[in-house]
Design an enzyme around this catalytic site. Structure first.
Site, mmCIF file in Angstrom:
data_model
loop_
_atom_site.group_PDB
_atom_site.id
_atom_site.type_symbol
_atom_site.label_atom_id
_atom_site.label_comp_id
_atom_site.label_asym_id
_atom_site.label_seq_id
_atom_site.Cartn_x
_atom_site.Cartn_y
_atom_site.Cartn_z
ATOM 1 N N GLY A 25 1.817 5.079 -0.760
ATOM 2 C CA GLY A 25 1.413 6.240 -1.288
ATOM 3 C C GLY A 25 2.592 7.162 -1.341
ATOM 4 O O GLY A 25 2.820 7.740 -2.578
ATOM 5 N N TYR A 32 0.592 13.933 0.152
ATOM 6 C CA TYR A 32 0.337 14.663 1.454
ATOM 7 C C TYR A 32 0.720 16.253 1.269
ATOM 8 O O TYR A 32 1.051 16.678 2.210
ATOM 9 C CB TYR A 32 1.303 13.859 2.745
ATOM 10 C CG TYR A 32 1.079 12.485 2.853
ATOM 11 C CD1 TYR A 32 -0.163 12.004 3.088
ATOM 12 C CD2 TYR A 32 1.888 11.666 2.222
ATOM 13 C CE1 TYR A 32 -0.453 10.783 3.461
ATOM 14 C CE2 TYR A 32 1.995 10.529 2.388
ATOM 15 C CZ TYR A 32 0.684 9.860 2.794
ATOM 16 O OH TYR A 32 0.380 8.529 2.985
ATOM 17 N N CYS A 72 -1.545 33.872 9.695
ATOM 18 C CA CYS A 72 -1.286 34.546 10.741
ATOM 19 C C CYS A 72 -0.999 33.566 11.802
ATOM 20 O O CYS A 72 -1.545 33.239 12.963
ATOM 21 C CB CYS A 72 -2.404 35.328 11.522
ATOM 22 S SG CYS A 72 -2.793 36.754 10.157
ATOM 23 N N GLU A 73 0.180 32.694 11.806
ATOM 24 C CA GLU A 73 0.688 31.751 12.584
ATOM 25 C C GLU A 73 2.158 31.721 12.711
ATOM 26 O O GLU A 73 2.695 31.610 11.445
ATOM 27 C CB GLU A 73 0.368 30.157 12.341
ATOM 28 C CG GLU A 73 -1.324 30.020 12.081
ATOM 29 C CD GLU A 73 -1.861 29.625 13.630
ATOM 30 O OE1 GLU A 73 -1.079 29.531 14.677
ATOM 31 O OE2 GLU A 73 -2.870 29.850 13.458
ATOM 32 N N ARG A 126 2.843 19.847 5.629
ATOM 33 C CA ARG A 126 4.040 19.041 6.072
ATOM 34 C C ARG A 126 5.209 19.783 6.974
ATOM 35 O O ARG A 126 5.379 19.430 8.174
ATOM 36 C CB ARG A 126 4.481 18.361 5.110
ATOM 37 C CG ARG A 126 3.564 17.290 4.521
ATOM 38 C CD ARG A 126 4.269 16.241 3.678
ATOM 39 N NE ARG A 126 5.001 15.307 4.375
ATOM 40 C CZ ARG A 126 6.248 15.215 4.485
ATOM 41 N NH1 ARG A 126 6.947 16.243 3.844
ATOM 42 N NH2 ARG A 126 6.982 14.393 5.465
ATOM 43 N N GLU A 133 0.902 -1.323 -0.107
ATOM 44 C CA GLU A 133 -0.069 0.199 -0.123
ATOM 45 C C GLU A 133 0.875 1.284 0.076
ATOM 46 O O GLU A 133 0.684 2.073 1.016
ATOM 47 C CB GLU A 133 -0.965 0.016 1.224
ATOM 48 C CG GLU A 133 -1.893 -1.098 1.269
ATOM 49 C CD GLU A 133 -2.648 -1.149 2.688
ATOM 50 O OE1 GLU A 133 -2.009 -0.495 3.769
ATOM 51 O OE2 GLU A 133 -3.545 -2.023 2.778
ATOM 52 N N TYR A 145 4.879 18.524 10.701
ATOM 53 C CA TYR A 145 5.884 17.468 11.163
ATOM 54 C C TYR A 145 7.398 18.062 11.130
ATOM 55 O O TYR A 145 8.273 17.235 11.256
ATOM 56 C CB TYR A 145 5.990 16.177 10.085
ATOM 57 C CG TYR A 145 4.630 15.728 9.836
ATOM 58 C CD1 TYR A 145 4.069 14.923 10.727
ATOM 59 C CD2 TYR A 145 4.372 15.758 8.414
ATOM 60 C CE1 TYR A 145 2.647 14.586 10.213
ATOM 61 C CE2 TYR A 145 3.283 14.953 8.014
ATOM 62 C CZ TYR A 145 2.581 14.256 8.884
ATOM 63 O OH TYR A 145 1.202 13.750 8.869
HETATM 64 C C1 LIG Z 1 -2.904 1.502 6.410
HETATM 65 C C2 LIG Z 1 -2.061 2.531 5.371
HETATM 66 N N1 LIG Z 1 -1.343 2.057 4.310
HETATM 67 C C3 LIG Z 1 -0.788 2.804 3.560
HETATM 68 C C4 LIG Z 1 -0.512 4.011 3.935
HETATM 69 C C5 LIG Z 1 0.611 4.804 2.945
HETATM 70 O O1 LIG Z 1 1.957 5.235 3.776
HETATM 71 P P1 LIG Z 1 3.064 5.729 2.631
HETATM 72 O O2 LIG Z 1 2.356 6.968 2.067
HETATM 73 O O3 LIG Z 1 3.893 6.041 3.802
HETATM 74 O O4 LIG Z 1 3.366 4.749 1.835
HETATM 75 C C6 LIG Z 1 -0.729 4.788 5.162
HETATM 76 C C7 LIG Z 1 -0.462 6.175 5.403
HETATM 77 O O5 LIG Z 1 -0.667 6.499 6.491
HETATM 78 C C8 LIG Z 1 -1.584 3.817 6.038
HETATM 79 O O6 LIG Z 1 -1.970 4.374 7.210
#
Ligand SMILES: Cc1ncc(COP(=O)(O)O)c(C=O)c1O
Length: 415
Positions: free
Chosen positions: A276, A371, A342-343, A313, A274, A317
């Site tokens: 992202g 993100y 304004c921060e 970000r 998964e 973070y």
């Molecule tokens: C369950 C799950 N899968 C995949 C991702 C994707 O993470 P990344 O963008 O670091 O690959 C996230 C990110 O929060 C997640 O919570």
């Protein structure tokens, strides 16, 4: 392939001048490279080919319909975390059999929507959620496939806000609970437990935490696989980091695969991933125009027209994003890049060596494809930026800049 390169000292997105795009569409402006997105996906597919994983792009990284469609056309499924992301994924044409649904707080309405669509599986984070999915499925006369999310208690060596697989995190269940929950689910009407899931965190640059996590769940995988015919899948989540900072060594898929593939092959399960950030991050920039350059006590502030509402970000973070001038320059200055909000936390860079550009010049904030827009907001009543997708010499608007009327849509003024 480099998505963003200089030609005649002007930054280009693939074959299109970033300066021209900023002139035409205004700033702040997100610009994405379609070829870079697909190259990242291909790199991962090839590196892990030996286990033939289903790569489910994590939609939360960048959920624009055209971005989802790009990854889907490249062969990916999607990882979603809300009914809204389900809606987007289906609108983008993603096959429901390639959708996996994560998250600790799924509502009945979201579960029912996903059951109606017949998604591949839900990743389940608690016993309560198992029961709720079962009840919803029985009510709809169907069966929900589920994969239990294990919390392997591994330190992913990343920012604590994006660490998700340690004991103190809200995500997943400990292996002993998963074993029990799996056993109970096998006997429950309305659910079919098909596997295990884990996701230990994000922006991970070292293969070791992945190896440790897989090693930790391996005994449970073997046990469940040998006991239950329905157990067929291990979803290893996302989390691959990219090179934001000059010293970051990005996690190369081949290096990761070299360590993980032997462990995964041995399990003989259908593997799901998964990612992202890894797929979308480097393929995007945020372009912003300098408004003022201001000297204060002992530093310079470059005040730009993008802010924390556009790219959260750095404020959220303390994340580092490379910043470069769109018109290449050798001149540098020490200072901050700040937005108009304004921060005091509204900055894109702090105490950094930056391109020394005057007012009206353009800056490009790199690694903003993941993100970035998805975490943007209307804070300070700022309309959200436009998004552009470039493919070689073609640039298409894939999200229009918000207008002032968009800011008050749905609001009701009292008589
Ligand atoms: C369950 C799950 N899968 C995949 C991702 C994707 O993470 P990344 O963008 O670091 O690959 C996230 C990110 O929060 C997640 O919570």
């Amino acid at each position: 392939m480099q998505a963003f390169t200089y030609r005649n000292q002007i930054l280009h997105a693939e074959d299109v001048s970033v300066e021209d795009l900023a002139e035409t569409y205004g700033t702040p402006l997100y610009i994405y490279s379609r070829r870079k997105f697909l190259q990242q996906l291909k790199g991962l597919q090839q590196a892990f080919a030996a286990v033939d994983p289903l790569i489910c792009y994590s939609v939360k990284a960048n959920s624009n319909l055209s971005v989802i469609k790009t990854f889907s056309e490249g062969g990916a499924g999607v990882d979603i975390v809300s009914g809204g992301e389900l809606f987007r994924a289906r609108r983008a044409g993603v096959d429901a059999s390639k959708i996996v649904f994560a998250g600790v707080g799924k509502t009945s309405a979201e579960i029912e929507a996903a059951l109606r669509e017949k998604i591949r599986f839900f990743t389940v984070e608690s016993e309560g959620e198992t029961e709720r999915i079962a009840q919803c499925a029985v009510r709809l006369g169907t069966v929900g496939r589920i994969a239990f999310r294990v919390n392997p208690d591994v330190d992913p060596q990343t920012h604590r806000y994006i660490s998700t697989g340690k004991q103190e995190n809200k995500f997943g269940m400990d292996p002993a609970r998963v074993r029990e929950a799996f056993k109970r689910a096998v006997a429950m009407p309305g659910v079919e437990p098909v596997g295990l899931h884990m996701h230990i965190g994000s922006q991970i640059l070292n293969p070791d935490p992945f190896v440790e996590a897989i090693r930790k769940v391996t005994p449970l995988c073997r046990e469940l696989r040998d006991k239950y015919d329905s157990f067929k899948t291990l979803d290893i989540g996302g989390g691959l980091g990219i090179g934001y900072e000059p010293d970051d060594q990005p996690l190369e898929p081949t290096a990761l695969a070299e360590r993980l593939v032997p462990l995964l092959q041995e399990l003989d399960l259908q593997i799901v991933m998964e990612p992202g950030r890894y797929l979308a991050g480097e393929g995007g920039i945020l372009v912003t125009r300098v408004q003022y350059v201001k000297d204060s006590y002992h530093k310079k502030f470059i005040v730009v027209d993008a802010a924390m509402n556009d790219l959260l970000r750095p404020s959220f973070y303390q994340a580092y994003h490379p910043i470069a001038a769109v018109r290449e320059t050798e001149k540098t200055v020490l200072g901050d890049v700040v937005g108009p909000i304004c921060e005091s936390g509204d900055f894109l860079a702090q105490d950094r060596t930056l391109p020394n550009v005057p007012a009206n010049e353009l800056l490009a904030v790199h690694c903003a494809g993941a993100y970035g827009f998805t975490m943007s907001s209307n804070y300070n009543s700022r309309p959200r930026a436009a998004e552009i997708l470039v493919d070689r010499n073609q640039a298409r608007v894939i999200r229009e800049r918000e207008k002032l009327d968009d800011l008050i849509r749905g609001e009701i003024m009292e008589d």
